[in-house]
Design a protein around this motif. Structure first.
Motif, PDB file in Angstrom:
ATOM      1  N   MET A   1       0.819  -1.194   0.000  1.00  0.00           N
ATOM      2  CA  MET A   1       0.000   0.000   0.000  1.00  0.00           C
ATOM      3  C   MET A   1       0.862   1.257   0.000  1.00  0.00           C
ATOM      4  SD  MET A   1      -3.144   0.859   0.033  1.00  0.00           S
ATOM      5  CE  MET A   1      -4.184   2.210   0.400  1.00  0.00           C
ATOM      6  N   ALA A   2       1.959   1.235   0.758  1.00  0.00           N
ATOM      7  CA  ALA A   2       2.816   2.411   0.815  1.00  0.00           C
ATOM      8  C   ALA A   2       3.490   2.651  -0.530  1.00  0.00           C
ATOM      9  CB  ALA A   2       3.872   2.244   1.906  1.00  0.00           C
ATOM     10  N   GLU A   3       3.821   1.574  -1.227  1.00  0.00           N
ATOM     11  CA  GLU A   3       4.447   1.726  -2.535  1.00  0.00           C
ATOM     12  C   GLU A   3       3.485   2.361  -3.534  1.00  0.00           C
ATOM     13  OE1 GLU A   3       6.255  -1.106  -5.965  1.00  0.00           O
ATOM     14  OE2 GLU A   3       6.687  -1.618  -3.887  1.00  0.00           O
ATOM     15  N   HIS A   4       2.211   2.023  -3.442  1.00  0.00           N
ATOM     16  CA  HIS A   4       1.220   2.613  -4.340  1.00  0.00           C
ATOM     17  C   HIS A   4       1.117   4.117  -4.109  1.00  0.00           C
ATOM     18  CE1 HIS A   4      -2.270   3.020  -6.863  1.00  0.00           C
ATOM     19  NE2 HIS A   4      -2.964   3.538  -5.858  1.00  0.00           N
ATOM     20  N   GLY A   5       1.198   4.546  -2.865  1.00  0.00           N
ATOM     21  CA  GLY A   5       1.136   5.968  -2.550  1.00  0.00           C
ATOM     22  C   GLY A   5       2.339   6.724  -3.086  1.00  0.00           C
ATOM     23  N   SER A   6       3.528   6.126  -2.972  1.00  0.00           N
ATOM     24  CA  SER A   6       4.724   6.802  -3.490  1.00  0.00           C
ATOM     25  C   SER A   6       4.710   6.852  -5.011  1.00  0.00           C
ATOM     26  CB  SER A   6       5.992   6.095  -2.999  1.00  0.00           C
ATOM     27  OG  SER A   6       6.081   4.796  -3.548  1.00  0.00           O
ATOM     28  N   GLN A   7       4.125   5.831  -5.660  1.00  0.00           N
ATOM     29  CA  GLN A   7       4.028   5.848  -7.115  1.00  0.00           C
ATOM     30  C   GLN A   7       3.054   6.919  -7.584  1.00  0.00           C
ATOM     31  OE1 GLN A   7       3.027   1.824  -8.068  1.00  0.00           O
ATOM     32  NE2 GLN A   7       5.155   1.173  -8.155  1.00  0.00           N
ATOM     33  N   VAL A  63       7.428   6.389 -11.686  1.00  0.00           N
ATOM     34  CA  VAL A  63       6.021   6.330 -12.084  1.00  0.00           C
ATOM     35  C   VAL A  63       5.734   4.913 -12.576  1.00  0.00           C
ATOM     36  CG1 VAL A  63       4.272   7.261 -13.649  1.00  0.00           C
ATOM     37  CG2 VAL A  63       6.011   8.761 -12.696  1.00  0.00           C
ATOM     38  N   PRO A  64       4.654   4.299 -12.100  1.00  0.00           N
ATOM     39  CA  PRO A  64       4.364   2.921 -12.522  1.00  0.00           C
ATOM     40  C   PRO A  64       3.966   2.852 -14.002  1.00  0.00           C
ATOM     41  CG  PRO A  64       2.542   3.805 -11.246  1.00  0.00           C
ATOM     42  CD  PRO A  64       3.649   4.820 -11.179  1.00  0.00           C
ATOM     43  N   ALA A  65       4.051   1.663 -14.546  1.00  0.00           N
ATOM     44  CA  ALA A  65       3.640   1.449 -15.934  1.00  0.00           C
ATOM     45  C   ALA A  65       2.131   1.667 -16.052  1.00  0.00           C
ATOM     46  CB  ALA A  65       4.003   0.043 -16.378  1.00  0.00           C
ATOM     47  N   ALA A  66       1.723   2.249 -17.156  1.00  0.00           N
ATOM     48  CA  ALA A  66       0.313   2.573 -17.361  1.00  0.00           C
ATOM     49  C   ALA A  66      -0.469   1.324 -17.761  1.00  0.00           C
ATOM     50  CB  ALA A  66       0.173   3.631 -18.438  1.00  0.00           C
ATOM     51  N   THR A  67      -1.652   1.183 -17.176  1.00  0.00           N
ATOM     52  CA  THR A  67      -2.595   0.133 -17.554  1.00  0.00           C
ATOM     53  C   THR A  67      -3.927   0.798 -17.873  1.00  0.00           C
ATOM     54  OG1 THR A  67      -3.255  -0.215 -15.254  1.00  0.00           O
ATOM     55  CG2 THR A  67      -1.465  -1.591 -16.089  1.00  0.00           C
ATOM     56  N   ALA A  68      -4.888   0.013 -18.296  1.00  0.00           N
ATOM     57  CA  ALA A  68      -6.186   0.577 -18.676  1.00  0.00           C
ATOM     58  C   ALA A  68      -6.899   1.233 -17.497  1.00  0.00           C
ATOM     59  CB  ALA A  68      -7.060  -0.511 -19.278  1.00  0.00           C
ATOM     60  N   ASP A  69      -6.704   0.701 -16.293  1.00  0.00           N
ATOM     61  CA  ASP A  69      -7.403   1.261 -15.133  1.00  0.00           C
ATOM     62  C   ASP A  69      -6.519   2.195 -14.298  1.00  0.00           C
ATOM     63  OD1 ASP A  69      -5.772  -0.805 -14.338  1.00  0.00           O
ATOM     64  OD2 ASP A  69      -7.103  -1.467 -12.728  1.00  0.00           O
ATOM     65  N   SER A  70      -5.404   2.643 -14.852  1.00  0.00           N
ATOM     66  CA  SER A  70      -4.518   3.575 -14.148  1.00  0.00           C
ATOM     67  C   SER A  70      -5.140   4.961 -14.091  1.00  0.00           C
ATOM     68  CB  SER A  70      -3.172   3.672 -14.868  1.00  0.00           C
ATOM     69  OG  SER A  70      -2.513   2.445 -14.874  1.00  0.00           O
ATOM     70  N   PRO A  71      -4.750   5.757 -13.087  1.00  0.00           N
ATOM     71  CA  PRO A  71      -5.206   7.148 -13.055  1.00  0.00           C
ATOM     72  C   PRO A  71      -4.684   7.923 -14.267  1.00  0.00           C
ATOM     73  CG  PRO A  71      -4.224   6.509 -10.956  1.00  0.00           C
ATOM     74  CD  PRO A  71      -3.989   5.406 -11.903  1.00  0.00           C
ATOM     75  N   ARG A  75      -1.364   7.451 -16.838  1.00  0.00           N
ATOM     76  CA  ARG A  75      -1.531   7.147 -18.273  1.00  0.00           C
ATOM     77  C   ARG A  75      -0.846   8.181 -19.154  1.00  0.00           C
ATOM     78  NH1 ARG A  75      -6.994   6.430 -16.882  1.00  0.00           N
ATOM     79  NH2 ARG A  75      -7.476   8.305 -18.075  1.00  0.00           N
ATOM     80  N   HIS A  76      -0.813   9.430 -18.721  1.00  0.00           N
ATOM     81  CA  HIS A  76      -0.239  10.500 -19.531  1.00  0.00           C
ATOM     82  C   HIS A  76       1.161  10.905 -19.082  1.00  0.00           C
ATOM     83  CE1 HIS A  76      -4.036  10.868 -21.525  1.00  0.00           C
ATOM     84  NE2 HIS A  76      -4.651  11.076 -20.382  1.00  0.00           N
ATOM     85  N   ALA A  77       1.790  10.104 -18.251  1.00  0.00           N
ATOM     86  CA  ALA A  77       3.111  10.450 -17.715  1.00  0.00           C
ATOM     87  C   ALA A  77       4.155  10.558 -18.818  1.00  0.00           C
ATOM     88  CB  ALA A  77       3.543   9.429 -16.673  1.00  0.00           C
ATOM     89  N   THR A  78       4.125   9.645 -19.778  1.00  0.00           N
ATOM     90  CA  THR A  78       5.118   9.687 -20.854  1.00  0.00           C
ATOM     91  C   THR A  78       4.933  10.920 -21.721  1.00  0.00           C
ATOM     92  OG1 THR A  78       5.216   7.287 -20.846  1.00  0.00           O
ATOM     93  CG2 THR A  78       6.083   8.404 -22.782  1.00  0.00           C
TER      94      THR A  78
END
Length: 108
Positions: A1-7, A63-71, A75-78
């Motif tokens: 959970m903490a890793e998700h917050g930092s991402q 930044v985590p890899a983008a998936t279909a259900d990503s915020p 998704r627009h990080a790149t």
């Protein structure tokens, strides 16, 4: 959970830094420069722009890899990352394009 917050914080930081560079570039392209800066400040400005771009390169792997259900920011990080790099390149090119560009930092 903490890793998700930092991402998610990394995605927000990437969006903020990229947005800062993009807005600053647009300001320098479309707003005419008025006054010439004092001698050390053009160099300080170029160095600070490059350091902020380096911060983009540091933040991007977090930044985590983008998936279909990503915020949306993930998704627009790149796209934001590339926009920030292009904006920095434009600002540096404005500085080296002419004597007036060097001293004002603006295209016009």
């Amino acid at each position: 959970m903490a890793e998700h917050g930092s991402q998610s914080r990394a995605a927000v930081a990437l969006a903020f830094v990229s947005g800062f560079l993009i807005v600053r570039c647009l300001w320098r392209v479309f707003i005419p420069g008025m006054e010439y800066a004092l001698p050390p400040w053009p160099l300080v400005s170029v160095i600070s722009d490059i350091l902020v771009m380096i911060a983009l390169f540091i933040i991007k792997p977090m930044v985590p890899a983008a998936t279909a259900d990503s915020p949306a920011l993930v998704r627009h990080a790149t796209t934001l990352f590339i926009g920030g790099i292009i904006a920095t390149a434009i600002m540096v090119l404005i500085r080296v394009s002419s004597d007036r560009g060097w001293w004002t930092g603006h295209l016009m």
